[in-house]
Motif scaffolding. Structure first.
Motif, mmCIF file in Angstrom:
data_model
loop_
_atom_site.group_PDB
_atom_site.id
_atom_site.type_symbol
_atom_site.label_atom_id
_atom_site.label_comp_id
_atom_site.label_asym_id
_atom_site.label_seq_id
_atom_site.Cartn_x
_atom_site.Cartn_y
_atom_site.Cartn_z
ATOM 1 N N LEU A 140 66.543 52.583 34.716
ATOM 2 C CA LEU A 140 65.312 52.624 35.601
ATOM 3 C C LEU A 140 65.666 53.827 36.596
ATOM 4 C CD1 LEU A 140 64.779 48.931 35.696
ATOM 5 C CD2 LEU A 140 63.656 50.714 34.144
ATOM 6 N N ALA A 141 66.397 54.733 36.541
ATOM 7 C CA ALA A 141 66.653 55.583 37.532
ATOM 8 C C ALA A 141 65.364 56.634 37.779
ATOM 9 C CB ALA A 141 67.719 56.737 37.347
ATOM 10 N N MET A 142 64.779 56.581 38.963
ATOM 11 C CA MET A 142 63.578 57.349 39.129
ATOM 12 C C MET A 142 64.208 58.756 39.758
ATOM 13 S SD MET A 142 61.250 55.445 38.110
ATOM 14 C CE MET A 142 60.684 53.763 37.906
ATOM 15 N N ASP A 143 65.256 59.141 40.032
ATOM 16 C CA ASP A 143 65.783 60.424 40.736
ATOM 17 C C ASP A 143 66.857 60.673 39.971
ATOM 18 O OD1 ASP A 143 66.671 62.343 42.141
ATOM 19 O OD2 ASP A 143 66.781 61.589 44.062
ATOM 20 N N ALA A 463 64.750 66.036 39.029
ATOM 21 C CA ALA A 463 63.436 65.579 38.882
ATOM 22 C C ALA A 463 63.319 64.221 39.553
ATOM 23 C CB ALA A 463 62.897 65.331 37.535
ATOM 24 N N GLN A 464 62.085 63.801 40.162
ATOM 25 C CA GLN A 464 61.966 62.524 40.665
ATOM 26 C C GLN A 464 60.487 62.170 40.164
ATOM 27 O OE1 GLN A 464 62.155 63.189 45.049
ATOM 28 N NE2 GLN A 464 64.309 62.475 45.146
ATOM 29 N N ASP A 465 60.308 60.659 40.037
ATOM 30 C CA ASP A 465 59.002 60.043 39.615
ATOM 31 C C ASP A 465 58.045 60.175 40.888
ATOM 32 O OD1 ASP A 465 57.410 57.357 39.336
ATOM 33 O OD2 ASP A 465 57.476 58.445 37.700
ATOM 34 N N ALA A 466 57.160 60.952 41.040
ATOM 35 C CA ALA A 466 56.192 61.330 42.004
ATOM 36 C C ALA A 466 55.450 59.945 42.641
ATOM 37 C CB ALA A 466 55.324 62.070 41.839
ATOM 38 N N ALA A 467 55.126 59.055 41.535
ATOM 39 C CA ALA A 467 54.417 57.598 42.001
ATOM 40 C C ALA A 467 55.508 57.002 42.607
ATOM 41 C CB ALA A 467 53.821 56.983 40.561
ATOM 42 N N ALA A 468 56.833 56.830 42.429
ATOM 43 C CA ALA A 468 57.783 56.058 42.933
ATOM 44 C C ALA A 468 58.068 56.687 44.358
ATOM 45 C CB ALA A 468 59.055 55.902 42.089
ATOM 46 N N LEU A 480 65.489 56.491 46.280
ATOM 47 C CA LEU A 480 65.242 55.916 44.703
ATOM 48 C C LEU A 480 66.297 55.813 44.119
ATOM 49 C CD1 LEU A 480 62.503 58.592 44.167
ATOM 50 C CD2 LEU A 480 61.944 56.305 44.598
ATOM 51 N N PRO A 481 66.113 54.786 43.205
ATOM 52 C CA PRO A 481 67.518 54.495 42.149
ATOM 53 C C PRO A 481 67.628 55.971 41.427
ATOM 54 C CG PRO A 481 65.561 52.658 41.845
ATOM 55 C CD PRO A 481 65.107 54.001 42.729
ATOM 56 N N GLN A 482 68.910 56.274 41.653
ATOM 57 C CA GLN A 482 69.315 57.784 41.081
ATOM 58 C C GLN A 482 70.546 57.586 39.969
ATOM 59 O OE1 GLN A 482 71.927 60.456 43.938
ATOM 60 N NE2 GLN A 482 69.794 60.969 44.350
ATOM 61 N N TRP A 483 70.523 58.673 39.320
ATOM 62 C CA TRP A 483 71.370 58.908 38.091
ATOM 63 C C TRP A 483 71.561 60.222 38.107
ATOM 64 C CZ3 TRP A 483 71.915 61.025 33.363
ATOM 65 C CH2 TRP A 483 73.023 60.588 32.544
ATOM 66 N N ALA A 504 62.012 63.722 30.669
ATOM 67 C CA ALA A 504 62.142 62.785 29.538
ATOM 68 C C ALA A 504 62.659 61.373 29.856
ATOM 69 C CB ALA A 504 62.867 63.112 28.562
ATOM 70 N N LEU A 505 63.998 61.559 30.856
ATOM 71 C CA LEU A 505 64.668 60.160 31.368
ATOM 72 C C LEU A 505 63.555 59.371 32.205
ATOM 73 C CD1 LEU A 505 68.119 61.564 31.677
ATOM 74 C CD2 LEU A 505 67.305 60.192 29.986
ATOM 75 N N LEU A 506 62.889 60.327 33.022
ATOM 76 C CA LEU A 506 61.870 59.594 34.015
ATOM 77 C C LEU A 506 61.030 58.900 33.277
ATOM 78 C CD1 LEU A 506 61.423 61.996 36.874
ATOM 79 C CD2 LEU A 506 62.872 60.150 36.766
ATOM 80 N N ALA A 507 60.198 59.374 32.243
ATOM 81 C CA ALA A 507 59.315 58.995 31.398
ATOM 82 C C ALA A 507 59.714 57.700 30.635
ATOM 83 C CB ALA A 507 58.902 59.913 30.166
#
Length: 701
Positions: A140-143, A463-468, A480-483, A504-507
């Motif tokens: 669930l990492a968003m960053d 890469a970061q999830d823009a919506a998050a 953000l949750p990061q990995w 791909a991991l963000l998706a």
């Protein structure tokens, strides 16, 4: 369920259904990325049925005569002696079979794409769910930050001035060479037959053979592309490639193409670069072919004489084919990356007569450039319309990112050729980046030596999830949750590949079912009517909502009863372990500069100045052509460091130019200038990578 076995004894498929043991029922096991197997215990005593043998054919049908399994027995069926029998040993073999593809394919398919569009629905009360323990840091990492291989970074142009005596020139950086580069192909044609792993041969007339002199050519069908010897793998047209044929002997009437690179199929019209042999109608000439067009310079060859042919190609881009990264999210396959990189290419085609002297200068048939080049080519050393003669050896090498051009005092430009001492080449390069010119090839007084290469750096992307990001900002939540990790397979050869893998991991992290694993069991017909395969999709219904869960494995067990009863158990899951076509490891590469900024997709940025050239170098200025026109409202920015593009600082700013050609003032012997293009947006956006000009020029030059 019906079991048929063909023991290859001429009796055909025999019905073994009645011999299936009740305590060892027929079980079919299907797993993604593994061969489907069939296991069953048999009671053959008194059945008149033979023991299944190795490679016996196995067919399993359901009551509706649909195929549930088809394959071959792996090894001999092993008999177990029943201690319960008082009349002697009873044959009770256990048979293990694998699907038919086991014998025809090297490895099981690991694709993520669902097998069919059919989705099977189950109710949540019939499902055993369990969650993944590592959700917070991985799934669930968003960053996401990823590193890959060492890549080609800045575009470097390094300038030297010849004095007639200096033979060695040391570059400030070792030019980038991709791991594993070097010899792509070395063929001496000294085996009894062509190596099928190296070559694809099209030759219905038997015009190509091995013998005295190496590869012998005894004519052709008269049709272009009908008699061909081609390298079995496509060649990526990145960096500097050198294709060389030694011991080329040609006879009267020869016609065809040698050492050709072809964009699609092998044929004159598709030849990107190669050598045309014109030997028909009394002619004896070699001509360069570039983009299907024969060039004006010709070289007359003598029948039976030995020649060397070389095709040199240079592209500023090392990677022309991007890696593709796939994830299966909520039943839908998503793809990131892939595609090709457009780029110009330099071409030098030459012929040498080693019989004169090993160090004799080759004759250059072509020295020029093409504005657009294919990302991959077919390399075909021989395309014989009616070639007669032989080729002793063929080689193809990837020599890195360097390309050297000399500009004489009269303004004429000549490509300098790299090669071993004594081969007629101009210079040799060490791995540390020192160019040493052969005697007689040393740059003359006033000659401007331009060395273009790529500087190595570690590939990295964030890469970061823009919506998050927006949601957490609105809620006033920090971070953000990061990995962070590194791409293992397929290799990320560039930052663009790293970015695609990170996306791909963000998706996957945004999937509704991500982090869920579990299993479900049913009797066919009572729960799900259809046969279920790995990579099918289960729709788990709960309170009007549905989650799409990809099936990872299926076990089918026969109930040994009538009417037929088939018991299914399916496992499913959506996490990194099950839903990615690629693999990653934890931890960044140690040589990555910190902190890592969020990566902007290079496709949205101004163009990289890969074609930037220094046209004239004087004691007071460098006349530069950026290679492209400036975007509307934008231009070209020159700085003395690579750190302040896009900032308000003017401490290292040299100039900004709204036109593609501009003059950069000089002030010292050794200087560095960094150049990027910027657009007309506010704030301005810049090229992702700098072009760097390094000078080692006397002030008065």
């Amino acid at each position: 369920m019906n079991l048929f076995i063909d023991n290859n004894d001429g009796l055909g498929g025999l019905d073994y259904t009645r011999a299936i043991l009740l305590d060892a029922p027929l079980t079919i096991t299907r797993r993604r990325g593994a061969w489907t197997s069939c296991d069953v215990g048999l009671d053959l005593l008194g059945s008149g049925l033979p023991m299944p043998v190795t490679r016996a054919r196995v067919l399993v049908l359901d009551a509706a005569q649909s195929v549930l399994f088809q394959g071959f027995v792996e090894g001999d069926a092993q008999a177990a002696v029943s201690a319960a029998s008082s009349e002697g040993a009873e044959e009770r073999p256990r048979m293990h079979a694998l699907e038919s593809k086991w014998l025809t394919e090297a490895a099981p398919e690991e694709a993520l794409q669902p097998v069919t569009a059919v989705q099977s629905s189950v109710d949540l009360r019939d499902v055993l769910l369990k969650s993944v323990a590592t959700l917070a840091t991985q799934d669930l990492a968003m960053d996401v930050m990823l590193t890959g291989e060492t890549e080609a970074g800045a575009y470097v142009t390094e300038l030297f001035r010849g004095d007639g005596t200096t033979a060695s020139f040391s570059l400030l950086h070792a030019p980038f060479r991709e791991a594993g580069s070097g010899a792509i192909l070395r063929e001496q044609f000294d085996d009894s037959a062509l190596n099928a792993a190296l070559w694809t041969r099209t030759d219905t007339g038997g015009y190509l053979s091995l013998g005295g002199g190496g590869l012998r050519m005894s004519g052709g069908s008269g049709y272009d592309g009908a008699t061909v010897l081609a390298f079995a793998k496509p060649v990526e047209m990145g960096g500097t490639l050198v294709a060389e044929a030694q011991g080329v002997m040609l006879g009267t009437g020869s016609d065809g193409l040698l050492m050709g690179f072809y964009e699609t199929s092998v044929g004159h019209a598709h030849c990107v670069a190669g050598v045309r042999v014109q030997g028909a109608a009394g002619a004896h000439a070699l001509v360069a072919v570039v983009n299907g067009v024969e060039q004006p310079t010709t070289y007359s060859f003598s029948e039976g004489h030995s020649y060397a042919l070389r095709v040199r190609l240079h592209c500023a881009e090392m990677q022309r084919v991007r890696a593709r990264y796939e994830v299966l999210v909520d039943g839908v396959l998503q793809q990131f990356g892939g595609g090709t990189v457009d780029a110009a290419m330099q071409v030098v085609i030459e012929v040498a007569d080693p019989g004169l002297a090993s160090s004799t200068l080759p004759t250059v048939l072509y020295d020029g450039a093409m504005a657009v080049s294919p990302a991959q080519c077919v390399f075909a050393p021989v395309n014989s319309t009616s070639l007669v003669g032989s080729v002793a050896s063929v080689g193809l090498s990837q020599t890195g990112s360097a390309w050297v051009v000399s500009t004489a005092t009269d303004g004429s430009r000549t490509t300098r050729r790299e090669g071993a001492v004594g081969t007629g080449a101009d210079y040799a390069t060490t791995s540390a980046g020192t160019l040493t010119f052969d005697p007689g090839r040393v740059p003359q007084p006033g000659e401007l030596l331009t060395v273009r290469y790529r500087r190595p750096r570690r590939s990295v992307a964030r890469a970061q999830d823009a919506a998050a990001v927006t949601l957490r900002s609105d809620l006033g939540l920090p971070g953000l949750p990061q990995w962070s990790g590194h791409v293992l397979r397929p290799a990320a050869r560039s930052s663009a590949d790293c970015l695609a893998a990170a996306q791909a991991l963000l998706a996957l992290a945004t999937g509704a079912a991500t982090g869920t694993r579990g299993s479900v069991a049913w009797h066919r017909g009572a729960g799900i009517a259809a046969d279920v395969q790995p990579r099918d999709t289960l729709v788990v219904q709960s309170g009007g909502a549905a989650r799409m869960l990809p099936v990872q494995s299926v076990t089918v067990v026969a109930g040994n009863c009538a009417p037929e009863l088939l018991h299914y158990t399916a496992t499913f899951g959506q996490s990194r372990a099950e839903s990615m076509s690629f693999t990653v490891g934890s931890g960044l590469a140690e040589d990555v500069p910190q902190p890592i900024a969020v990566t902007v997709d290079g496709a949205s940025l101004p163009e990289r100045l890969r074609g930037l050239q220094v046209l004239i170098a004087t004691g007071s200025a460098l006349q530069v052509d950026s290679g492209v026109d400036a975007p509307l409202g934008g231009g070209f920015e020159v700085r003395r460091s690579d750190a302040n593009f896009g900032s308000a600082s003017t401490a290292d700013l040299v100039l900004r130019s709204p036109v593609r050609s501009f003059s950069v003032p000089r002030a010292a012997f050794a200087e560095r200038f960094y150049v990027r293009m910027y657009d007309g947006s506010t704030p301005a956006r810049y090229s992702a990578v700098s072009s760097v000009v390094l000078t080692s020029l006397p002030d008065g030059s």
